[in-house]
Scaffold this active site. Structure first.
Site, mmCIF file in Angstrom:
data_model
loop_
_atom_site.group_PDB
_atom_site.id
_atom_site.type_symbol
_atom_site.label_atom_id
_atom_site.label_comp_id
_atom_site.label_asym_id
_atom_site.label_seq_id
_atom_site.Cartn_x
_atom_site.Cartn_y
_atom_site.Cartn_z
ATOM 1 N N GLN A 208 4.311 15.973 -14.637
ATOM 2 C CA GLN A 208 4.510 14.906 -13.645
ATOM 3 C C GLN A 208 6.021 14.799 -13.473
ATOM 4 O OE1 GLN A 208 2.829 12.807 -11.538
ATOM 5 N NE2 GLN A 208 4.838 11.953 -11.029
ATOM 6 N N GLN B 28 7.874 13.533 -10.684
ATOM 7 C CA GLN B 28 8.433 12.338 -10.051
ATOM 8 C C GLN B 28 8.508 11.214 -11.069
ATOM 9 O OE1 GLN B 28 6.236 10.635 -6.737
ATOM 10 N NE2 GLN B 28 8.067 9.871 -5.776
ATOM 11 N N GLY C 293 -2.522 8.904 -8.331
ATOM 12 C CA GLY C 293 -2.442 10.206 -7.693
ATOM 13 C C GLY C 293 -1.004 10.628 -7.544
ATOM 14 N N GLU D 74 1.253 13.388 -5.070
ATOM 15 C CA GLU D 74 1.130 14.198 -3.852
ATOM 16 C C GLU D 74 1.744 15.583 -3.986
ATOM 17 O OE1 GLU D 74 3.034 11.539 -4.438
ATOM 18 O OE2 GLU D 74 4.897 11.572 -3.300
ATOM 19 N N HIS E 48 -4.097 8.376 0.661
ATOM 20 C CA HIS E 48 -2.682 8.112 0.393
ATOM 21 C C HIS E 48 -1.943 9.409 0.048
ATOM 22 C CE1 HIS E 48 0.738 5.664 -1.168
ATOM 23 N NE2 HIS E 48 0.884 6.708 -1.961
ATOM 24 N N GLU E 49 -2.471 10.138 -0.903
ATOM 25 C CA GLU E 49 -1.770 11.362 -1.321
ATOM 26 C C GLU E 49 -1.742 12.382 -0.184
ATOM 27 O OE1 GLU E 49 -0.135 10.658 -3.743
ATOM 28 O OE2 GLU E 49 -1.355 9.083 -4.650
ATOM 29 N N HIS F 120 1.037 11.700 2.284
ATOM 30 C CA HIS F 120 2.354 12.161 1.825
ATOM 31 C C HIS F 120 2.681 13.568 2.342
ATOM 32 C CE1 HIS F 120 4.077 9.097 -0.729
ATOM 33 N NE2 HIS F 120 3.032 9.025 -1.533
ATOM 34 N N GLU G 122 6.933 5.818 0.460
ATOM 35 C CA GLU G 122 5.710 5.081 0.115
ATOM 36 C C GLU G 122 5.274 4.097 1.200
ATOM 37 O OE1 GLU G 122 3.861 6.169 -2.119
ATOM 38 O OE2 GLU G 122 5.228 7.344 -3.360
ATOM 39 N N ASP H 119 12.239 4.648 -11.828
ATOM 40 C CA ASP H 119 10.904 4.086 -12.022
ATOM 41 C C ASP H 119 10.900 2.566 -11.858
ATOM 42 O OD1 ASP H 119 9.515 6.368 -12.384
ATOM 43 O OD2 ASP H 119 8.781 5.878 -14.398
ATOM 44 N N TYR I 207 5.981 0.018 -1.265
ATOM 45 C CA TYR I 207 4.650 0.341 -0.737
ATOM 46 C C TYR I 207 4.218 -0.653 0.345
ATOM 47 C CZ TYR I 207 3.855 3.632 -4.603
ATOM 48 O OH TYR I 207 3.931 4.692 -5.467
ATOM 49 N N ARG J 120 -3.787 5.593 -17.103
ATOM 50 C CA ARG J 120 -3.190 5.290 -15.796
ATOM 51 C C ARG J 120 -2.335 4.036 -15.913
ATOM 52 N NH1 ARG J 120 -6.727 4.412 -10.319
ATOM 53 N NH2 ARG J 120 -4.987 3.915 -8.930
ATOM 54 N N LYS K 160 -0.829 1.982 -13.958
ATOM 55 C CA LYS K 160 -1.123 0.793 -13.155
ATOM 56 C C LYS K 160 -2.204 -0.075 -13.806
ATOM 57 C CE LYS K 160 -3.987 0.144 -9.488
ATOM 58 N NZ LYS K 160 -4.690 0.470 -8.251
HETATM 59 N N1 BES Z 1 4.161 9.414 -5.437
HETATM 60 C C1 BES Z 1 3.398 8.347 -5.984
HETATM 61 C C2 BES Z 1 3.426 8.289 -7.483
HETATM 62 C C3 BES Z 1 4.805 8.119 -8.092
HETATM 63 C C4 BES Z 1 5.806 7.410 -7.465
HETATM 64 C C5 BES Z 1 5.058 8.669 -9.323
HETATM 65 C C6 BES Z 1 7.067 7.280 -8.055
HETATM 66 C C7 BES Z 1 6.300 8.538 -9.916
HETATM 67 C C8 BES Z 1 7.309 7.841 -9.285
HETATM 68 C C9 BES Z 1 1.951 8.425 -5.494
HETATM 69 O O1 BES Z 1 1.826 8.825 -4.186
HETATM 70 C C10 BES Z 1 1.386 7.041 -5.558
HETATM 71 O O2 BES Z 1 1.895 6.195 -4.882
HETATM 72 N N2 BES Z 1 0.334 6.832 -6.362
HETATM 73 C C11 BES Z 1 -0.315 5.561 -6.488
HETATM 74 C C12 BES Z 1 -1.597 5.535 -5.736
HETATM 75 C C13 BES Z 1 -1.528 4.990 -4.364
HETATM 76 C C14 BES Z 1 -2.927 4.867 -3.780
HETATM 77 C C15 BES Z 1 -0.778 3.702 -4.205
HETATM 78 C C16 BES Z 1 -0.716 5.386 -7.937
HETATM 79 O O3 BES Z 1 -0.569 6.331 -8.705
HETATM 80 O O4 BES Z 1 -1.178 4.311 -8.290
HETATM 81 ZN ZN ZN Z 2 2.569 7.434 -2.797
#
Ligand code: BES
Ligand code: ZN
Length: 671
Positions: free
Chosen positions: A196, A198, A328, A330, A354-355, A358, A377, A432, A440, A614, A616
């Protein structure tokens, strides 16, 4: 208008690789100035433009100096050693040297925790390799070090014809990589590895200029144990006749920011979902994954119809083991996804939309620095909802938008004002930290506001032109502002006069004219939640038969500020939410239960935190736990057990949070 001062010579190199592009930019600038003269109402003049344009690639999160010497192409040859848990091999860099660089110019790369074995100059075929001298400079806990390579014969222009080969291996500090034991996979028999990159983790496994403005193409060979499959987010090439088993070849001809380079190795099977789409997963997960994602081709078609072609060839999805730290990612040609979206009823496919989005916003047109992250985002959430609307109708879109809006409002309550800006200053902090609801959802609201002001037809054409114009470029917030003020605002000066871009980009909170998403279905849910909370409606009588996942989520979130142990017990007795298969619903219920009746919730929270990685889902639960001393001690204990199963990115966030709660360190990176 100081941001429009023409950049100096070396900066032009960055802005435009070719003269024609420079000309285009100049034409754009003249057109812009002209449009401004014609259109004095444009809010442009009011915009306090201390925002640099594309010509000023000041990425405070990279030591790379691509405006002098840029890495254009990467050729990788890496072996995955599952015993030692490291990647080892070579990265050969093709470079582009800006004209007239001073003769003391060196090549600057980003590395973090990499074990550099040697650096060599590789000339034309037949010529012997020659070692190059190099040194590591600095060791910043967030940024890592600069790997500084001295040019052959002390002449930087030689880098234009000589490639630079770096022999290296990764270390246990590789924050991008997670090496899973067989027990951490669905099959339980083979190990698994994934990356990963990013935001700034690419430098922990690749010696590169790790800045989203430093685009490159790549080709790669991966050597893995023969019983495993290696994937990269790229075009997969046929093996050559002499290739040994376990050797996989890839290439990506589209130039991308380094944070999109990704690999995965494991026991993986493939199911096609259409001529250019398919899904990879461990064999036992594959059927469920294939069923969940079978609308992917329709999703692609929905974006293409409005916003231009999908430019990446194939679009596959890789379902990772549950420790994947994001929903996810992208990665080009191959979205990485958490298995927690496999709800069985396609109710969580917004993440796939979403992905996919991107592939336009982010991968095609990329933020040039982490300050500009909202360009990725915010646009993507806007497009994601457009896909949802097209495929599933406005009711579904509205529910998703309200859920997003509610979490934005919650985040705005908790975030310091400086972090509520779209154009956020992250200097000295981990990028981060910018990963909040603001880029977003506030970003998406800005685009929704523009759509409302100018009308969908015009706005769609504007967006399509934006993707075409900036395709395969990394841009800054100022470029968005310029583009909007030249290409959108003049179409309707009266509408333009109502948009305060400065407020959107540089002020905390939401501008007064921000759209407020609404959902009729949710309004009914809120009434039900109120009755339930007041004890006027028993759990048995909840109208759940026709509730979607989103209504469940909204119901549980509506109750979250009214914790009540007996209601939680009723919900569990009737609806078994502690064992709910849908991870989004289960996580919301765990949050409510923790607030209502911690002792009952703890074992279920522990089970969840031990099975999902995960971030989140994890962070809010750990945050809730640490609110009491007893909960904090439990959080520590749970983390000790669970962390072996988390990705380093999640481990790092939770460790910081727990240390902070224990009073060991001041709040991390908060200015
Ligand atoms: N690109 C992001 C994930 C990300 C952002 C990883 C910044 C590391 C640093 C990805 O597209 C994303 O936004 N994922 C979200 C899901 C989305 C539906 C909002 C997630 O992982 O929750
Ligand atoms: Zn995203």
């Amino acid at each position: 208008m100081k941001h429009h001062a023409l950049p100096n010579r070396s900066l032009w190199f960055l802005l435009a690789a070719s003269a024609s592009q420079t000309l285009l930019t100049l034409v754009g600038w003249i057109a812009f100035t002209w449009a401004n003269l014609l259109n004095p109402i444009s809010s442009r003049a009011d915009f306090p433009m201390n925002i640099p344009a594309a010509s000023e690639h000041i990425d405070t999160h990279s030591r790379g100096r691509p405006w002098e010497i840029a890495v254009n192409h990467l050729a990788l040859d890496l072996t995955a050693d599952f015993q030692a848990k490291r990647l080892q091999g070579e990265a050969t860099l093709t470079l582009k040297v800006a004209p007239d660089v001073p003769k003391e110019t060196h090549l600057y790369l980003d590395v973090k925790g990499l074990d550099i074995i040697g650096v060599a100059a590789v000339g034309p075929v037949g010529e012997p390799e020659r070692p190059l001298s190099y040194r590591l400079d600095g060791n910043d806990p967030i940024l890592g070090s600069a790997l500084i390579v001295t040019p052959p014969e002390g002449d930087p222009s030689r880098f234009a014809t000589t490639r630079v080969k770096i022999t290296y291996r990764t270390t246990p500090e590789a924050g991008a990589l997670q090496w899973l034991e067989p027990v951490q996979t669905a099959g339980g028999r083979h190990p698994f590895l994934f990356s990963q990159s990013q935001a700034i983790q690419a430098r922990t496994w690749l010696p590169l200029q790790d800045s989203p403005g430093a685009r490159l193409t790549f080709e790669a060979i991966l050597r893995v144990p023969p019983e495993l499959t290696a994937l990269m987010a790229a075009q997969r090439l046929q093996p050559r006749p002499d290739d040994p088993p376990g050797l996989f070849r890839f290439r990506l001809d589209q130039s991308i920011p380094p944070y999109l380079i990704a690999l995965a190795v494991g026991d993986l099977a493939f199911a096609p979902l259409g001529p250019r789409c398919g899904v990879f997963a461990e064999p036992s997960v594959l059927p469920k994954a294939a069923a969940e994602f079978d609308e992917i081709e329709a999703m692609i078609a929905a974006v293409e119809a409005r916003f231009g072609p999908y430019r990446w060839g194939r679009h596959d999805i890789l379902v990772l083991p549950p420790s994947f730290p994001f929903g996810g990612m992208e990665n080009p040609c191959l979205t990485f996804a958490t298995p927690t979206i496999l709800a069985g009823d396609k109710s969580l496919v917004a993440l796939i939309c979403h992905e996919l989005a991107h592939s336009w916003s982010g991968n095609l047109v990329t933020h040039a620095t982490w300050r500009d992250f909202w360009l990725n985002e915010g646009f993507t959430v806007y497009l994601e909802r457009r896909i949802l609307e097209q495929l599933y109708g406005p009711e579904r879109r509205d529910m998703e938008a309200v859920l997003g809006y509610e979490s934005l409002k919650q985040a705005l309550k908790d975030l310091p004002e400086a972090d509520q800006r779209l154009y956020i200053d992250l200097t000295g902090r981990d990028p981060d930290d910018g990963l909040t609801e603001v880029p977003y959802e506030k970003g998406a609201l800005l685009l929704t506001r523009l759509e409302q002001a100018f009308g969908r037809e015009r706005f769609d054409r504007f967006l399509k032109d934006y993707f075409d114009h900036f395709a395969f470029q990394s841009i800054r917030t100022a470029d968005f502002v310029d583009w909007t003020q030249t290409r959108l605002f003049p179409l309707d000066p009266q509408a333009a006069a109502t948009i305060d871009l400065d407020a959107w980009l540089n002020q905390p909170g939401l501008p007064a004219d921000a759209p407020t998403p609404r959902s009729n279905r949710f309004e009914a849910v809120v009434q039900v939640a109120d009755q339930f909370a007041r004890g006027q409606l028993p759990a048995e009588a909840l109208p759940v038969a026709n509730w979607t996942t989103h209504e469940w989520i909204h119901f549980l979130e509506s109750l979250s500020d009214r914790p009540n142990a007996s209601l939680v017990a009723d919900l569990e007795r009737v609806h078994h939410l502690f064992h709910q298969g849908n991870a989004e619903i289960r996580q919301r219920f765990l949050m409510l239960a923790l607030r209502s009746d911690p002792a009952t919730a703890w074992p279920h929270v522990e089970r969840f935190l031990g099975s999902v990685g995960r971030r989140k889902f994890l962070m809010p639960l750990y945050n809730e736990l640490i609110k009491t001393e007893e909960g904090r001690r439990r959080a520590e204990a749970i983390f000790e057990k669970a962390k072996a199963g988390y990705h380093p990115i999640a481990v790092d966030s939770i460790a910081r949070k727990l240390a902070q709660a224990a009073g060991q360190v001041p709040p991390a990176n908060v200015p």
